[in-house]
Design a protein around this motif. Structure first.
Motif, PDB file in Angstrom:
ATOM      1  N   ASP A  48       0.798  -1.227   0.000  1.00  0.00           N
ATOM      2  CA  ASP A  48       0.000   0.000   0.000  1.00  0.00           C
ATOM      3  C   ASP A  48       0.830   1.276   0.000  1.00  0.00           C
ATOM      4  O   ASP A  48       0.282   2.368   0.161  1.00  0.00           O
ATOM      5  CB  ASP A  48      -0.944   0.024   1.210  1.00  0.00           C
ATOM      6  N   SER A  51      -0.167   4.074  -2.373  1.00  0.00           N
ATOM      7  CA  SER A  51      -1.389   4.841  -2.114  1.00  0.00           C
ATOM      8  C   SER A  51      -1.007   6.153  -1.447  1.00  0.00           C
ATOM      9  O   SER A  51      -0.574   6.175  -0.291  1.00  0.00           O
ATOM     10  CB  SER A  51      -2.340   4.048  -1.212  1.00  0.00           C
ATOM     11  N   HIS A 114      -2.038   3.660  -7.233  1.00  0.00           N
ATOM     12  CA  HIS A 114      -2.522   2.679  -6.273  1.00  0.00           C
ATOM     13  C   HIS A 114      -2.909   1.370  -6.963  1.00  0.00           C
ATOM     14  O   HIS A 114      -3.524   1.378  -8.032  1.00  0.00           O
ATOM     15  CB  HIS A 114      -3.731   3.245  -5.520  1.00  0.00           C
ATOM     16  N   HIS A 119       1.756  -3.301  -5.930  1.00  0.00           N
ATOM     17  CA  HIS A 119       0.732  -4.246  -5.466  1.00  0.00           C
ATOM     18  C   HIS A 119       0.822  -5.522  -6.305  1.00  0.00           C
ATOM     19  O   HIS A 119      -0.166  -5.968  -6.889  1.00  0.00           O
ATOM     20  CB  HIS A 119      -0.656  -3.619  -5.597  1.00  0.00           C
TER      21      HIS A 119
END
Length: 232
Positions: A48, A51, A114, A119
């Motif tokens: 994360d 983000s 994000h 990820h």
């Protein structure tokens, strides 16, 4: 997707149990087990960091800044260098913090999206290999013991991150309404192929770090032997 608290708690629980298992089997000591637990928990936050303004991003960058600072201080005060002066103890931390805060972090936020490259499994592999290499470099007094420590350190970072990705995929399934959300498939992916440049660089870096791994036979043999595991 799961929130910060869920990611933190589940990663801490999963890697904490894993480090406790290693400790109970006599594969590590209490201090090293706590180190693995810490790395695994941090690994659970890594995906994360792409983000912007997330709690994970704040925590990871603060820890990363502290690690960079310690590396700089260790380099300066190494056996081939002089003793550090008081004014440097004031200026160096301020300089490192400023560079990370006002240069590196804004650049990182600008080039990442994000649920993008960070990820992915490829990113976690890269983080695990990088952790292994750094641990290997800074703990090379006893080669065999350091190889085990380095490889397991990288493994716990990867494992914590994997827990994060799996959690996000689980949260993509709405069991109440028996439906799959639009976010399904965006969490647990091999790589973010929409960003071909970033994916290529991470792949090259991972291959290079893979070639630089310490010997793995001792660690594999250690993890294959559970004859001394004490459940009670």
């Amino acid at each position: 997707m799961a929130n910060f608290k869920t990611h933190f708690n589940i990663a801490a629980a999963g890697t904490g149990i894993s480090s406790a298992v290693l400790l109970s089997a006599g594969h590590t000591d209490i201090n090293t087990a706590l180190w693995f637990w810490f790395l695994g928990t941090i690994g659970g936050l890594l995906p994360d960091i792409d983000s912007d303004n997330s709690t994970s991003l704040d925590i990871i960058f603060n820890i990363f800044t502290a690690v960079i600072l310690l590396m700089v201080l260790r380099y300066i005060t190494g056996e081939h260098f002089r003793e550090i002066r008081f004014i440097e103890l004031l200026v160096i931390p301020l300089a490192v913090y400023s560079i990370m805060k006002w240069l590196i972090r804004p650049l990182f936020e600008k080039v990442t999206v994000h649920r993008g490259s960070c990820h992915s499994l490829l990113f976690l592999i890269l983080c695990g290999l990088l952790t292994t290499q750094l641990t290997w470099i800074f703990n090379n007094e006893y080669v065999t013991k350091s190889a085990i420590l380095a490889l397991l350190s990288g493994g716990f970072v990867f494992f914590g991150g994997l827990i994060h990705l799996i959690l996000d995929e689980i949260y993509s399934v709405d069991l109440s309404n028996i439906r799959i959300k639009r976010s399904f498939g965006t969490a647990l992916k091999i790589a973010y192929f929409k960003s071909k440049g970033a994916t290529f660089m991470m792949l090259v870096a991972s291959i290079a770090l893979g070639y630089m791994l310490p010997e793995t036979d001792t660690t594999i043999n250690l993890l294959a032997d559970w004859s001394t595991f004490n459940f009670y």
